[in-house]
Scaffold this motif. Sequence first.
Motif, mmCIF file in Angstrom:
data_model
loop_
_atom_site.group_PDB
_atom_site.id
_atom_site.type_symbol
_atom_site.label_atom_id
_atom_site.label_comp_id
_atom_site.label_asym_id
_atom_site.label_seq_id
_atom_site.Cartn_x
_atom_site.Cartn_y
_atom_site.Cartn_z
ATOM 1 N N GLY A 51 0.840 -1.200 0.000
ATOM 2 C CA GLY A 51 0.000 0.000 0.000
ATOM 3 C C GLY A 51 0.874 1.247 0.000
ATOM 4 N N ALA A 52 0.454 2.297 -0.755
ATOM 5 C CA ALA A 52 1.262 3.518 -0.917
ATOM 6 C C ALA A 52 1.711 4.075 0.431
ATOM 7 N N PRO A 53 3.038 4.092 0.674
ATOM 8 C CA PRO A 53 3.525 4.537 1.984
ATOM 9 C C PRO A 53 3.393 6.045 2.162
ATOM 10 N N MET A 54 3.218 6.470 3.408
ATOM 11 C CA MET A 54 3.143 7.896 3.711
ATOM 12 C C MET A 54 4.550 8.490 3.607
ATOM 13 N N VAL A 55 4.644 9.701 3.054
ATOM 14 C CA VAL A 55 5.980 10.307 2.891
ATOM 15 C C VAL A 55 6.446 10.875 4.237
ATOM 16 N N ALA A 103 -4.718 1.990 10.842
ATOM 17 C CA ALA A 103 -5.178 1.214 9.671
ATOM 18 C C ALA A 103 -5.098 2.114 8.441
ATOM 19 N N GLY A 104 -4.917 1.525 7.212
ATOM 20 C CA GLY A 104 -4.389 0.221 7.021
ATOM 21 C C GLY A 104 -2.862 0.259 7.099
ATOM 22 N N THR A 105 -2.334 -0.854 7.481
ATOM 23 C CA THR A 105 -0.879 -0.934 7.649
ATOM 24 C C THR A 105 -0.166 -0.597 6.352
ATOM 25 N N THR A 163 2.353 -0.583 3.529
ATOM 26 C CA THR A 163 3.783 -0.875 3.602
ATOM 27 C C THR A 163 4.262 -0.850 5.051
ATOM 28 N N GLY A 164 3.606 -0.036 5.866
ATOM 29 C CA GLY A 164 3.951 0.008 7.288
ATOM 30 C C GLY A 164 4.902 1.127 7.664
ATOM 31 N N VAL A 165 5.087 2.082 6.782
ATOM 32 C CA VAL A 165 6.039 3.151 7.088
ATOM 33 C C VAL A 165 5.531 4.010 8.248
ATOM 34 N N LEU A 166 4.244 4.372 8.220
ATOM 35 C CA LEU A 166 3.707 5.177 9.329
ATOM 36 C C LEU A 166 3.770 4.383 10.642
ATOM 37 N N ALA A 167 3.313 3.130 10.609
ATOM 38 C CA ALA A 167 3.296 2.319 11.839
ATOM 39 C C ALA A 167 4.708 2.201 12.419
ATOM 40 N N TYR A 218 -4.039 -2.634 11.623
ATOM 41 C CA TYR A 218 -4.858 -3.587 10.872
ATOM 42 C C TYR A 218 -4.626 -3.436 9.369
ATOM 43 N N GLU A 219 -4.459 -4.578 8.694
ATOM 44 C CA GLU A 219 -4.334 -4.601 7.232
ATOM 45 C C GLU A 219 -5.251 -5.698 6.698
ATOM 46 N N ARG A 220 -6.174 -5.311 5.816
ATOM 47 C CA ARG A 220 -7.171 -6.286 5.364
ATOM 48 C C ARG A 220 -6.647 -7.245 4.300
ATOM 49 N N ASP A 221 -5.548 -6.877 3.626
ATOM 50 C CA ASP A 221 -4.986 -7.758 2.605
ATOM 51 C C ASP A 221 -3.946 -8.673 3.256
ATOM 52 N N GLY A 257 -6.882 -8.117 8.906
ATOM 53 C CA GLY A 257 -8.328 -7.946 9.021
ATOM 54 C C GLY A 257 -8.745 -6.531 8.707
ATOM 55 N N ASP A 258 -10.064 -6.376 8.546
ATOM 56 C CA ASP A 258 -10.651 -5.071 8.250
ATOM 57 C C ASP A 258 -10.966 -4.394 9.580
ATOM 58 N N LEU A 259 -10.377 -3.239 9.825
ATOM 59 C CA LEU A 259 -10.571 -2.579 11.119
ATOM 60 C C LEU A 259 -12.047 -2.295 11.384
ATOM 61 N N ARG A 260 -12.826 -2.039 10.327
ATOM 62 C CA ARG A 260 -14.254 -1.724 10.540
ATOM 63 C C ARG A 260 -14.975 -2.895 11.197
ATOM 64 N N LEU A 292 -5.532 6.770 10.664
ATOM 65 C CA LEU A 292 -6.206 6.072 9.562
ATOM 66 C C LEU A 292 -5.699 6.581 8.222
ATOM 67 N N ASP A 293 -5.365 5.642 7.355
ATOM 68 C CA ASP A 293 -4.911 5.970 5.995
ATOM 69 C C ASP A 293 -5.643 5.005 5.054
ATOM 70 N N THR A 294 -6.981 5.098 5.066
ATOM 71 C CA THR A 294 -7.829 4.209 4.266
ATOM 72 C C THR A 294 -8.957 5.033 3.644
ATOM 73 N N GLY A 295 -9.462 4.562 2.525
ATOM 74 C CA GLY A 295 -10.565 5.265 1.872
ATOM 75 C C GLY A 295 -11.852 5.196 2.670
ATOM 76 N N ASP A 296 -11.952 4.205 3.577
ATOM 77 C CA ASP A 296 -13.188 4.014 4.354
ATOM 78 C C ASP A 296 -13.035 4.515 5.790
ATOM 79 N N ALA A 297 -12.110 5.442 5.993
ATOM 80 C CA ALA A 297 -11.788 5.896 7.362
ATOM 81 C C ALA A 297 -13.006 6.440 8.101
HETATM 82 C C1 SAM Z 1 -2.362 3.902 1.596
HETATM 83 S S1 SAM Z 1 -2.098 2.335 2.323
HETATM 84 C C2 SAM Z 1 -1.489 2.742 3.933
HETATM 85 C C3 SAM Z 1 -0.010 3.089 3.934
HETATM 86 C C4 SAM Z 1 0.592 3.266 5.309
HETATM 87 N N1 SAM Z 1 0.018 4.369 6.039
HETATM 88 C C5 SAM Z 1 2.101 3.439 5.222
HETATM 89 O O1 SAM Z 1 2.647 4.470 5.661
HETATM 90 O O2 SAM Z 1 2.756 2.526 4.703
HETATM 91 C C6 SAM Z 1 -3.748 1.806 2.672
HETATM 92 C C7 SAM Z 1 -3.862 0.347 3.112
HETATM 93 O O3 SAM Z 1 -5.057 0.209 3.842
HETATM 94 C C8 SAM Z 1 -5.601 -1.066 3.619
HETATM 95 N N2 SAM Z 1 -7.022 -0.943 4.019
HETATM 96 C C9 SAM Z 1 -8.005 -0.226 3.402
HETATM 97 N N3 SAM Z 1 -9.144 -0.244 4.136
HETATM 98 C C10 SAM Z 1 -8.852 -0.989 5.253
HETATM 99 C C11 SAM Z 1 -9.629 -1.376 6.417
HETATM 100 N N4 SAM Z 1 -10.895 -0.976 6.564
HETATM 101 N N5 SAM Z 1 -9.039 -2.142 7.375
HETATM 102 C C12 SAM Z 1 -7.727 -2.546 7.224
HETATM 103 N N6 SAM Z 1 -6.960 -2.211 6.145
HETATM 104 C C13 SAM Z 1 -7.516 -1.437 5.185
HETATM 105 C C14 SAM Z 1 -5.304 -1.309 2.142
HETATM 106 O O4 SAM Z 1 -5.296 -2.701 1.844
HETATM 107 C C15 SAM Z 1 -3.926 -0.656 1.991
HETATM 108 O O5 SAM Z 1 -2.900 -1.602 2.167
#
Ligand code: SAM
Length: 223
Positions: free
Chosen positions: A46-50, A72-74, A76-80, A93-96, A121-124, A140-145
């Motif tokens: 997933g696109a890492p945060m700069v 959420a979502g993890t 790449t995990g750079v923010l975490a 949490y990472e759903r993939d 898992g899906d945090l929701r 939160l860094d997800t479209g469904d935040a």
């Molecule tokens: C933009 S990336 C996050 C990048 C992260 N902040 C970093 O710095 O590396 C978004 C990730 O959120 C995951 N995702 C989207 N909706 C989610 C949810 N509801 N629960 C868990 N993971 C979710 C996606 O699969 C994707 O890997």
Amino acid sequence: MGTDLGVLAVPDDVEPGDDLETHLGEAFTVRRLRGPDLFHHFERTGAPMVPRDIGLVIGETGIARGDRVLDAGTGTGVLAASMARAGASVVSYERDPEFAEVARENMELGGVADAVDVRTGDLREAVDDLEPSSFDVLTLDTGDAADVVTHAPDLLVDGGFVAVYSPFIESTRAVVEAAREADLSNVRTRETIQREMQFDDRGSRPSTAPVGHTGYLTIARNV
Ligand SMILES: C[S@@+](CC[C@H](N)C(=O)[O-])C[C@H]1O[C@@H](n2cnc3c(N)ncnc32)[C@H](O)[C@@H]1O
């Protein structure tokens, strides 16, 4: 490891300061990873945060040693990993499932595997099973935040912060509306944008390269 200066054999017990040589006799020195290196060296999913946006998240929420962060979502995990390096313990949490596995390996590489619990898992779907008031910060860094922001008052301690990062204005608006509905305080959104400066023989000015928009950062507080 393949490099443009030859193949480099990296022993498992390598330490910062060690000198290594490629098969062509080119010298490399081992360095310890620092925060900004995570962005360049973690395996990407997933696109890492700069780094600058990570700085904003940590600065705006005050993440510090001993804090408990729900993320959420993890991806790449750079923010975490960066929050863990600042001293927080992070549940992310990472759903993939494949992304989650790569993120766990990245946490090992970043030296923060003990401080970041990557859950598949899906945090929701997981929010109702999390202990109430057990987090200082929710990132939160997800479209469904917006669906998770609704639960922020239950998840956060009194005075805790929410930080939501989104590249798009539509999901940002949904987050702001959810935060207001949940009665969070000090809800504010800023575009994160930076202009690089150029210094050359003709003079000094902002770079004419494309505008540096990366996203919108919404901060709110549970008070
Ligand atoms: C933009 S990336 C996050 C990048 C992260 N902040 C970093 O710095 O590396 C978004 C990730 O959120 C995951 N995702 C989207 N909706 C989610 C949810 N509801 N629960 C868990 N993971 C979710 C996606 O699969 C994707 O890997």
